[in-house]
Design an enzyme around this catalytic site. Structure first.
Site, mmCIF file in Angstrom:
data_model
loop_
_atom_site.group_PDB
_atom_site.id
_atom_site.type_symbol
_atom_site.label_atom_id
_atom_site.label_comp_id
_atom_site.label_asym_id
_atom_site.label_seq_id
_atom_site.Cartn_x
_atom_site.Cartn_y
_atom_site.Cartn_z
ATOM 1 N N CYS A 296 9.774 30.920 25.671
ATOM 2 C CA CYS A 296 9.708 29.576 25.126
ATOM 3 C C CYS A 296 10.957 29.525 24.200
ATOM 4 O O CYS A 296 11.688 30.490 24.161
ATOM 5 C CB CYS A 296 8.629 29.012 24.462
ATOM 6 S SG CYS A 296 8.160 30.184 22.988
ATOM 7 N N CYS B 277 11.612 32.500 21.864
ATOM 8 C CA CYS B 277 12.032 33.754 22.472
ATOM 9 C C CYS B 277 13.746 33.581 22.377
ATOM 10 O O CYS B 277 14.329 34.598 21.852
ATOM 11 C CB CYS B 277 11.594 34.028 23.501
ATOM 12 S SG CYS B 277 10.023 34.035 23.765
ATOM 13 N N CYS C 2 28.586 67.849 52.848
ATOM 14 C CA CYS C 2 27.670 68.829 52.646
ATOM 15 C C CYS C 2 26.770 68.359 51.225
ATOM 16 O O CYS C 2 27.307 67.333 50.541
ATOM 17 C CB CYS C 2 28.062 70.227 52.164
ATOM 18 S SG CYS C 2 29.284 70.195 50.820
ATOM 19 N N CYS D 253 28.789 67.476 48.090
ATOM 20 C CA CYS D 253 29.350 66.107 47.954
ATOM 21 C C CYS D 253 28.419 65.271 47.498
ATOM 22 O O CYS D 253 28.633 64.552 46.402
ATOM 23 C CB CYS D 253 29.813 65.850 49.467
ATOM 24 S SG CYS D 253 30.968 66.758 50.302
ATOM 25 N N ASP E 122 49.593 12.142 33.047
ATOM 26 C CA ASP E 122 50.822 12.580 33.541
ATOM 27 C C ASP E 122 51.126 11.617 34.719
ATOM 28 O O ASP E 122 50.144 11.080 35.486
ATOM 29 C CB ASP E 122 50.753 14.120 33.991
ATOM 30 C CG ASP E 122 52.160 14.553 34.740
ATOM 31 O OD1 ASP E 122 53.395 14.108 34.051
ATOM 32 O OD2 ASP E 122 52.237 15.037 35.540
ATOM 33 N N ASP F 56 48.650 18.365 35.903
ATOM 34 C CA ASP F 56 48.597 19.311 37.022
ATOM 35 C C ASP F 56 48.159 20.818 36.556
ATOM 36 O O ASP F 56 48.150 21.529 37.194
ATOM 37 C CB ASP F 56 49.856 19.352 37.793
ATOM 38 C CG ASP F 56 51.023 19.798 37.115
ATOM 39 O OD1 ASP F 56 50.988 20.182 36.071
ATOM 40 O OD2 ASP F 56 52.322 19.712 37.737
ATOM 41 N N ASP G 72 52.083 20.883 32.337
ATOM 42 C CA ASP G 72 51.306 19.972 31.006
ATOM 43 C C ASP G 72 50.474 20.910 30.284
ATOM 44 O O ASP G 72 49.728 20.384 29.577
ATOM 45 C CB ASP G 72 50.506 18.802 31.718
ATOM 46 C CG ASP G 72 51.386 17.819 32.727
ATOM 47 O OD1 ASP G 72 52.070 17.229 31.992
ATOM 48 O OD2 ASP G 72 51.135 17.848 33.887
#
Length: 794
Positions: A16, A19, A83, A86, A495, A689, A693
């Protein structure tokens, strides 16, 4: 904060608003931490300063509060192992990485299973670490893990609910006997049978409430679990004591409330199940966006076509895209020609022609030709991934209105416990002195009716659905706070170029026949000037025949002169015609009219004689006028702000219905104009744009960028309109209004419900099981009301 980092942590165990508020408050008390916890999304967005605190301390703090930070499990294909040394080296390195809780590498299957905390470390970093030590790795398969996990959780909730409902049903019949004096088999009234049915519900099905209550009380806080555990335990243990009393005094009729505790838990589980199903539907927008992604790509390796999962595509790969297929990632066409449907990203319904050198966007659809492309952006760098990230962040963010709900819920539970205790005392001392059952019933009803779950879900569910609805319509809100702020806008500054207008010149007027159009287009075909391109495009649309000119010369600032099919063609300004001593009095009036309209006028002479003229202008978008009218209907003042000359700006403004024009303004002064409007007390949105601007977009209360989804605009603006569709702006404002209205409805009903319910319960007029049903369904009603936003008409 200095060089802060941001992580998104999934959190399990929140029930809730108390929490989420508790976690948020605790995290924000840490040095260098700024956290926002979202109950509906079950996550925390945490911004922190690595110099003051590390991510392990943050996750540890959440764990100490009694909640669980979600762990992600992924399987990787590992290449280059030879091996056991690795595999053990990779395993050792991965297990040392911050955020990785466990890693095991299998040499035989050449795979690695990694468990890690998303947000603290990402999969790309894990793969990069493997590559640094000389191996390679890729994600094994398309990730369905999270989806499967959610489905698994839902299945568990459903199973618990079924078991609880089956065990509760006989107890429900005993309640029918109490309330309506219906016939119930005598065996069901046996206290020991009732205890046998109620005990598994109380301590197995309902154990989650005890765990949650213990964790919260240990941290000196209280949440819904505390209220449920207190209420059901009181009913259960009182009933147990009554059952034991019958052993010593068999003639006494016991007051049993086993049905109260059992049915209460069942109803709460039912409410939580419905809530989980509904919450799953609030995130459908993200699922829809994810579904747009291609699942695999055809990569050309060593001259062969190889189908690979999308996750395996790397920058630089050459990809073959056949007709009808999705373009898998962002890239550049290197061979072939086709039209591409980009509507899913840009909103532009007309397919775009693509050939070598043109950019293409991942998830768009290749229509009719085969393309070869080179991948330039993959994974989280693609345009679609950027859009998904914006939507996810917006859904996880908090609107300022939610702070009020958080503050209320933080105090709510302790106050409710106090009211329940007071109710018990008043009943047992004043209303029914010495009688425990009615006092207990009233106190339990108060505890249960007041759970603040609905309050915690009121805002985030609406924000999630609202931002999702926006994304589906091509409107990207960068956060909940911007979704909220948009509805307060009363002035919009536009614009001109590329926003109200298309941003590219077009032929608007032409006087002359088709032969003249063919001649002037042939002459202009050798020029690279934007106006020349507009004339050639216009001629092609009209079906005029275009030839290569025999000679061509540009007259800078005035026009061109060329020879086409043996004829001398002159096209340009009045000054050019005067220099060549061509009589133009016949066209003086029409040229003056075009210029008054802000158009660029051109005259055309053939073999020294004036034959016609044409006007070229940056034309307005088809929907600009309608969009501006819709904004006016919403009571919004419209201003045009442009660097263009006043006459052209006023002509465009007149065509679209804008009265206020501020022209001949350089980009750096646009922000100043926005500030001046704000000083007048106006709430200003700037539409541009997103590049030239940028200062004005940042200064405005809301920056609205017109972008294609691949622009920097997505990063710089508060709201991004995909494609160039201005009609989405009034839609964005209407969606903001409707979302805020929806949030206020949710908050009102959540608060009104609790406020009205508590006194009714305290007065003994509400049976605990009815209080439980009402509490459970209040949460469901809030989420359901939020989901209505998916169907609203914008």
């Amino acid at each position: 904060m200095g060089d802060s980092k941001q992580v998104n942590l999934g959190i399990k165990g929140m029930t809730c608003a108390a929490c989420s508020t508790r976690i948020e408050k605790t995290l924000n008390n840490m040095d260098g931490v700024d956290a926002r916890v979202n109950l509906a999304m079950e996550n925390a967005t945490v911004e922190y300063d690595p110099d003051q605190v590390n991510i392990e301390e943050i996750t540890s703090k959440i764990d100490k509060l009694g909640y669980e930070v979600e762990i992600e499990k992924k399987e990787l294909d590992v290449y280059g192992m030879t091996c056991a040394a690795c595999s053990s080296r990779i395993e050792k390195v991965l297990n040392k990485m911050p955020g990785v809780s466990s890693a095991s590498v299998n040499l035989a299957s050449e795979t690695a299973t990694v468990e890690y905390t998303p947000g603290t470390v990402d999969l790309d970093s894990i793969i990069e670490k493997i590559r640094k030590i000389g191996y390679d790795a890729k994600v094994r398969q398309e990730d369905e893990h999270k989806k499967a996990k959610k489905e698994e959780e839902l299945k568990k909730k459903r199973l618990k609910l079924y078991i609880s409902a089956i065990l509760s049903f006989p107890l429900l019949l005993t309640m029918a006997d109490h309330l309506f004096n219906l016939y119930v088999p005598g065996v069901l009234m046996n206290p020991w049978l009732q205890m046998a049915l109620a005990t598994p519900i109380q301590f197995m099905i309902g154990w989650q409430f005890y765990v949650g209550a213990y964790k919260n009380l240990r941290n000196k806080s209280a949440n819904m679990d505390v209220l449920v555990a207190l209420g059901t335990s009181a009913a259960y243990f009182y009933s147990v004591s009554e059952a034991i009393r019958t052993i010593f005094t068999p003639e006494v009729k016991p007051h049993l409330y086993f049905e109260t505790s059992a049915i209460l838990i069942t109803l709460i589980l039912l409410g939580k199940y419905f809530e989980a199903v509904a919450k799953g539907r609030t995130t459908q927008a993200i699922s829809k966006l994810l579904d747009l992604q291609a699942k695999e790509a055809t990569v050309i390796k060593d001259g062969k076509e190889v189908k690979v999962p999308i996750e395996h595509v790397q920058v630089g790969d050459v990809i073959l895209v056949r007709p009808g297929e999705k373009i898998p990632v962002d890239g550049e066409v290197i061979q072939g020609q086709s039209s591409v449907d980009e509507s899913v990203i840009t909103g532009e319904s007309i397919p775009v022609e693509k050939s070598a050198g043109d950019p293409v966007i991942g998830s768009t659809i290749n229509r009719n030709g085969t393309l070869q492309m080179r991948a330039t952006k993959v994974g989280k760098d693609t345009a679609l991934a950027g859009i998904i990230k914006v939507v996810e962040e917006a859904q996880g963010s908090k609107a300022p209105i939610q702070r009020m709900a958080d503050v209320i819920s933080g105090y709510f539970v302790p106050i409710v416990v106090a009211i329940a205790a007071l109710t018990f005392m008043v009943w047992i001392t004043l209303i029914t002195p010495g009688e425990l059952p009615p006092a207990l019933t009233a106190a339990i009803a108060v505890l249960v009716i007041a759970c603040p779950c609905a309050l915690g879900l009121a805002t985030p569910t609406s924000i999630m659905v609202g931002t999702g609805k926006g994304a589906e319509n091509g409107i990207l809100y960068k956060g909940g706070e911007h979704l909220e702020a948009t509805h307060k806008i009363n002035t919009i500054v536009f614009d001109k170029t590329g926003t109200i207008t298309k941003g590219e010149p077009e032929v608007t007027d032409f006087t002359g026949d088709e032969d003249l159009l063919g001649l002037v287009a042939s002459a202009e075909n050798a020029s690279e000037h934007p106006l020349a391109q507009a004339i050639v495009n216009y001629a092609r649309k009209k079906g005029a025949v275009i030839n290569e000119p025999e000679t061509f010369e540009a007259v800078p600032g005035h026009g061109i002169q060329a020879t086409v099919k043996g004829q001398s063609v002159l096209a340009g300004s009045r000054k050019l015609m005067n220099q060549e001593q061509i009589d133009l009095h016949e066209y003086e009036e029409i040229v003056g009219k075009w210029e008054e309209q802000g158009k660029t006028a051109m005259l055309i002479a053939v073999n020294g004689e004036l034959k016609g003229g044409m006007a070229v202008a940056d034309t307005i978008k088809e929907t600009s006028k309608q969009a501006i009218q819709e904004l006016k209907d919403l009571g919004i003042e419209i201003v045009m702000l442009t660097g263009d000359n006043k006459r052209t700006a006023e002509s465009i403004a007149e065509q679209v219905g804008i009265q206020k024009v501020i022209a001949e303004v350089v980009p750096e002064e646009k922000a100043k104009v926005v500030k001046e409007l704000q000083k007048e007390g106006k709430r200003v949105a700037m539409v541009g744009d997103g590049i030239n601007d940028a200062p004005a977009l940042a200064t405005a209360d809301i920056g609205i960028a017109i972008g294609t989804g691949t622009d920097v605009a997505i990063e710089s603006a508060d709201v991004t309109i995909l494609g160039g569709e201005l009609l989405l702006i009034p839609k964005a404002i209407r969606l903001s209004h409707k979302t805020m209205k929806n949030i206020r409805q949710n908050l009102f009903w959540a608060l009104a419900y609790n406020s009205a319910g508590i006194p009714v319960a305290a007065a003994g007029l509400l049976a605990p099981w009815i209080a439980g049903a009402a509490m459970a369904f209040s949460s469901v009603s809030v989420v359901t009301n939020s989901l209505r936003l998916k169907r609203v008409k914008l």
